[in-house]
Motif scaffolding. Sequence first.
Motif, short mmCIF file in Angstrom:
data_model
loop_
_atom_site.label_atom_id
_atom_site.label_comp_id
_atom_site.label_asym_id
_atom_site.label_seq_id
_atom_site.Cartn_x
_atom_site.Cartn_y
_atom_site.Cartn_z
N TRP A 137 4.23 1.78 -17.39
CA TRP A 137 3.22 2.24 -16.44
C TRP A 137 1.88 2.38 -17.15
CZ3 TRP A 137 8.21 3.00 -15.20
CH2 TRP A 137 8.59 3.08 -13.87
N SER B 273 -2.17 19.05 -3.66
CA SER B 273 -2.22 18.45 -5.00
C SER B 273 -1.90 19.47 -6.06
CB SER B 273 -3.60 17.87 -5.28
OG SER B 273 -4.00 17.04 -4.26
N GLU C 298 -6.42 -0.78 0.57
CA GLU C 298 -5.41 0.28 0.65
C GLU C 298 -4.43 0.18 -0.52
OE1 GLU C 298 -4.88 2.84 3.01
OE2 GLU C 298 -6.96 2.33 3.43
N VAL C 299 -4.09 -1.04 -0.92
CA VAL C 299 -3.22 -1.22 -2.08
C VAL C 299 -3.90 -0.65 -3.32
CG1 VAL C 299 -1.97 -2.88 -3.50
CG2 VAL C 299 -2.22 -3.29 -1.07
N SER D 181 0.83 -1.20 0.00
CA SER D 181 0.00 0.00 0.00
C SER D 181 0.87 1.25 0.00
CB SER D 181 -0.96 0.00 1.19
OG SER D 181 -0.24 0.23 2.36
N GLU E 5 -4.27 6.27 -7.16
CA GLU E 5 -3.69 7.62 -7.13
C GLU E 5 -3.08 8.00 -8.48
OE1 GLU E 5 -3.03 10.04 -4.69
OE2 GLU E 5 -4.51 9.11 -3.40
N SER E 6 -2.72 6.99 -9.25
CA SER E 6 -2.11 7.28 -10.55
C SER E 6 -3.08 8.01 -11.47
CB SER E 6 -1.65 5.99 -11.20
OG SER E 6 -2.76 5.14 -11.36
N VAL F 184 4.51 5.01 -8.40
CA VAL F 184 3.64 5.66 -9.38
C VAL F 184 4.25 7.01 -9.77
CG1 VAL F 184 1.37 6.72 -9.70
CG2 VAL F 184 1.55 4.50 -8.58
N PHE G 209 -2.98 12.02 -12.78
CA PHE G 209 -2.29 12.61 -13.93
C PHE G 209 -2.76 11.94 -15.21
CE2 PHE G 209 0.71 12.27 -10.29
CZ PHE G 209 0.58 13.60 -9.87
N PHE H 8 -1.65 0.70 -16.24
CA PHE H 8 -2.79 1.50 -15.80
C PHE H 8 -3.92 1.53 -16.83
CE2 PHE H 8 0.46 3.86 -13.12
CZ PHE H 8 0.20 3.05 -12.03
N SER I 64 -3.76 3.11 -3.29
CA SER I 64 -2.47 3.73 -3.61
C SER I 64 -2.22 3.66 -5.11
CB SER I 64 -1.35 3.09 -2.81
OG SER I 64 -0.97 1.87 -3.37
N LEU I 65 -2.74 2.62 -5.78
CA LEU I 65 -2.54 2.53 -7.23
C LEU I 65 -3.51 3.44 -7.98
CD1 LEU I 65 -1.86 -1.27 -7.56
CD2 LEU I 65 -0.25 0.60 -7.82
N TYR J 13 -8.85 -5.73 4.71
CA TYR J 13 -8.94 -4.27 4.82
C TYR J 13 -7.83 -3.57 4.07
CZ TYR J 13 -8.30 0.32 6.88
OH TYR J 13 -8.11 1.65 7.03
N ASN J 14 -6.60 -4.09 4.21
CA ASN J 14 -5.49 -3.37 3.59
C ASN J 14 -5.32 -3.68 2.11
OD1 ASN J 14 -4.65 -5.89 4.14
ND2 ASN J 14 -3.24 -5.28 5.76
N ALA J 15 -6.05 -4.67 1.60
CA ALA J 15 -6.01 -4.89 0.15
C ALA J 15 -6.63 -3.69 -0.55
CB ALA J 15 -6.75 -6.16 -0.22
#
Lengths: 263, 260
Positions: free
Chosen positions: B200, B40, B180-181, A33, B187-188, A39, B191, B204, B184-185, B176-178
Motif C-alpha cells: 500500500w 473521523s 470519484e475513484v 470508486s 482518502e488514504s 484502503v 492516516f 501511495f 476514494s483513493l 465525472y466518476n473518474a
Amino acid sequence: MLRRFWRKAWAIVSVNHALMNEYRAEIVLWALSGLLPLVLMGVWMNVSRGGQFGMQPVDFARYFFAVFVIGQFTTVWVVWEFEGDVVEGRLSPLLLQPIDPVVRYLGMHVGERITRVVFIVLFCAVFFGLYPGAVWWPGWANLGTAMIVVALAFAMRFAMQYTVALVGFWTERASAIESLTFLCFMFLAGRIAPLAVYPEGLRRVLWWTPFPYIVDFPVTILLGHEADPWPKAAVMLGWLAFFILLNRITWRRGLRHYSAMGA
Amino acid sequence: MRRYLNMLRHFWATSLAAEMEYRLNFAVAAATATLGLIGSLFGLWLFFSRGGTLGGWTWDQSLVVMGIFTVLEGVSATLLTPNLGRLVSHVRTGTLDFVLLKPIDSQFWLSTRYFSPGGLPDVAFGVIVTGVAAWRLGLEPVNMLLSLAPLATACVVLYSLWFLLATTGIWFVKIYNATEVLRSLLESGRFPSSAYPAAWRFAFTFILPVAFMTTVPARVMLGRGGAAWPIASLGVAVVLFACSRLFWRFALRYYTSASS
C-alpha cells in the motif's frame, strides 16, 4: 395477473440492463470508486499486528474485501436520479403513465447490478490472485443466506434513500440530507471497521438502528461467522417494513403537494 | 500577473455573491462537516482503543495528519470540485469554446472561476484539529511555519492530479466518476503512510503520491526527519504541475467542440 407482472418487470429490467451495458466503462469506474474498504484493509491489517482486537490480519483482509463486494450490491443513487427528474420536469410525464415511477427506478438499479456482476467476479479473481491466503469458502448455506440478506439490505437501502429523495417534493436539497445519512452509513454501519471492534455499549445500541444491517450483518454471514441471524433478521425486516410504509405515506402526500404546485 | 490577481478577486467575489443566495447550503455543509469530523475522530480512536499503534505514530501525532487531511479536503471542496467538476460539462455542451476564446489562460479560468464556501468549515476544523494536536505535543512554532511550504506543495500536487484526470474529459465525456475513484483513493491520506503495509505504502508514494500530501507536511511539523522528503515533494509538485500544463495543451489539440 402474476404472469403479467413478471412480464412487465422483466421488460423494464432488460431495457435498463441493455442501457447500462452501453455505459459499462462508467460502471467500472463507479465500482472502483468504492475502493475505500481496500484502503482501510491495509491500515487494519497493520494495526491488528499490535493490538488486542481478537482478529488476525487475514480476518481483516477478508472482512474488508467482503465489505467491498457487498457494497457493490447495495449502492443506490435514486436520490440524485429523482432530484434530477423533479427539477428538470421529467417526473410529470412519468406520472401520466399507468405505472408507478418507483418500478422504473428499481428496474434501473437491478439492471445495473446485472452489468456489475461480471466486474465483481473479475475483482474477486484479481484480489484472490494477489492474496491467495485470504481465500475462504463460506459454505453453501451461508452463501445462500448471505444472498438473501444482501437482497434485503439493498431493498432497505433503496427504501431509505427513496424516502429521502421524496423530500425533494418540498425542498431542492434532498441530496444534502442524503449526504448526512451517508455519513451515518460511513461510521455506524461497519464500513470503517468491523462492528466487533466497536465498544460494547455502542455496538448494542447500533444493532437497534438500521445501519449495520446494510454492511456488517451481510458481511458477517458471508464470512461464515457466528452472526446470531434470527433476532437480527427480525429487526431488519421491521426496519424494512417501516421504511416502505414511510415511503408510501411520503409519496402520497408529496404527490398531492407536487400537483398543488401546478408544476 | 496583476491582471490575473484582479481577475481572481472578481471571480471569487461574484461566486460568493451567488452562493449567498443559498445560505442554507452553507448550514448543511457545516452540519455535514461537523458529523464527518466526529466520525473521523471516532474512526481514528478505534485504532488506538485496544492497544494498536498506527505505524509508530501516537494519537496526537496522527491527529496532525488527520487535521492536514481535513484542510486539504476542505480546499478541494472549495476550489477543485466546483471548478474541475464543470470541465466535463463544458466539453459536453460545447461551452468550452467560449472559455477558449477569452483573452485569458484557459487552464487558469477553468481552475479558478468558482469558489464554493461549502468547504470552509472543513478547512476550519482541520486547522483546529491540527492546532490542538500541536499544542498538546508542544510543537516548535518554527516547525509549524516551515510546514507551510510542504503544505503548499501538497495543494499543488492535489490540484495537478485532479486537473490531469479532469483533462481526460476532453476524450471521455463521462469522466465525472473518474474523479470519484481518485477521491476514494485520496482518502488514504487520512492516516500516516507508515500505517500501511509495504505494498500500500509503495502505491501511495509512487503511483498516487498521497504520502506527499499529508504525511510529509506532518513530519515537518513534528520536526521529524531531514529535508529529503520535503525536497522530494517539491520535485513531485513541480513535475506534476508541468505535466498538467503540458497535458492540457496536448488535449486541446483533440478538442473539436460539441457535435463535430
